[in-house]
Design a protein around this motif. Sequence first.
Motif, PDB file in Angstrom:
ATOM      1  N   SER A   1     -14.312  10.129  64.985  1.00  0.00           N
ATOM      2  CA  SER A   1     -15.125   9.697  66.419  1.00  0.00           C
ATOM      3  C   SER A   1     -15.926   8.443  66.153  1.00  0.00           C
ATOM      4  N   ARG A   2     -15.678   7.706  66.858  1.00  0.00           N
ATOM      5  CA  ARG A   2     -16.672   6.491  66.704  1.00  0.00           C
ATOM      6  C   ARG A   2     -17.181   6.245  68.278  1.00  0.00           C
ATOM      7  N   SER A   3     -18.273   5.666  68.221  1.00  0.00           N
ATOM      8  CA  SER A   3     -18.839   5.314  69.631  1.00  0.00           C
ATOM      9  C   SER A   3     -18.078   4.079  70.279  1.00  0.00           C
ATOM     10  N   PRO A   4     -18.221   3.935  71.637  1.00  0.00           N
ATOM     11  CA  PRO A   4     -17.571   3.255  72.068  1.00  0.00           C
ATOM     12  C   PRO A   4     -17.866   1.574  71.513  1.00  0.00           C
ATOM     13  N   THR A   5     -19.157   1.303  71.229  1.00  0.00           N
ATOM     14  CA  THR A   5     -19.555   0.017  70.714  1.00  0.00           C
ATOM     15  C   THR A   5     -19.153  -0.226  69.417  1.00  0.00           C
ATOM     16  N   SER A   6     -18.771   0.706  68.666  1.00  0.00           N
ATOM     17  CA  SER A   6     -18.343   0.617  67.289  1.00  0.00           C
ATOM     18  C   SER A   6     -16.902   0.089  67.149  1.00  0.00           C
TER      19      SER A   6
ATOM     20  N   LEU B   1     -10.128   1.632  70.285  1.00  0.00           N
ATOM     21  CA  LEU B   1     -10.638   2.054  71.494  1.00  0.00           C
ATOM     22  C   LEU B   1      -9.730   3.133  71.857  1.00  0.00           C
ATOM     23  N   ARG B   2      -8.424   2.608  71.922  1.00  0.00           N
ATOM     24  CA  ARG B   2      -7.399   3.660  72.347  1.00  0.00           C
ATOM     25  C   ARG B   2      -7.115   4.924  71.551  1.00  0.00           C
ATOM     26  N   MET B   3      -7.466   4.706  70.483  1.00  0.00           N
ATOM     27  CA  MET B   3      -7.357   5.658  69.574  1.00  0.00           C
ATOM     28  C   MET B   3      -8.420   6.688  69.923  1.00  0.00           C
ATOM     29  N   GLU B   4      -9.607   6.391  70.211  1.00  0.00           N
ATOM     30  CA  GLU B   4     -10.670   7.374  70.689  1.00  0.00           C
ATOM     31  C   GLU B   4     -10.399   7.976  71.869  1.00  0.00           C
ATOM     32  N   ILE B   5     -10.047   7.016  72.918  1.00  0.00           N
ATOM     33  CA  ILE B   5      -9.451   7.745  74.332  1.00  0.00           C
ATOM     34  C   ILE B   5      -8.508   8.668  73.976  1.00  0.00           C
ATOM     35  N   ASP B   6      -7.420   8.404  73.297  1.00  0.00           N
ATOM     36  CA  ASP B   6      -6.319   9.474  73.259  1.00  0.00           C
ATOM     37  C   ASP B   6      -7.012  10.680  72.523  1.00  0.00           C
ATOM     38  N   ALA B   7      -7.747  10.794  71.709  1.00  0.00           N
ATOM     39  CA  ALA B   7      -8.441  11.949  70.927  1.00  0.00           C
ATOM     40  C   ALA B   7      -9.210  12.749  71.853  1.00  0.00           C
ATOM     41  N   LEU B   8      -9.795  11.855  73.092  1.00  0.00           N
ATOM     42  CA  LEU B   8     -10.829  12.643  73.909  1.00  0.00           C
ATOM     43  C   LEU B   8      -9.854  13.242  74.992  1.00  0.00           C
ATOM     44  N   ASP B   9      -8.646  12.576  75.477  1.00  0.00           N
ATOM     45  CA  ASP B   9      -7.643  13.110  75.977  1.00  0.00           C
ATOM     46  C   ASP B   9      -6.848  14.389  75.547  1.00  0.00           C
TER      47      ASP B   9
END
Length: 107
Positions: free
Chosen positions: A2-7, A14-22
């Motif tokens: 889990s990364r912050s958006p700014t990292s 970024l897409r990987m983080e969004i996919d994880a949240l989804d």
Amino acid sequence: MSRSPTSCETMAQLRMEIDALDDALIEMLVRRTGYVDRAVTLKRREGLPPRTTGRVAEVIAHVRERAEAQGLDTDLAETLWTALIDWGIAREAHSMGVKEDAIPPRT
């Protein structure tokens, strides 16, 4: 991971983080649906209709308050929760075999 958006340094990150949240949101929606399904039994037992207008208003007000406190657009939160609630009520009514505002026969 889990990364912050700014990292996030790349769109791929970024897409990987969004996919994880989804994925997490889907898991929570599945869990929420289990509670909606349980409501069918409890509402029958307690003589409650699928749509209880006072409760819907209470949930929406609470969601708007939480959204505002956390900096989320309150209209977006209300729109999302209204869709969730309406879907759940329709599911309950269908399972009970009654209209949304009808009191089901007790079991």
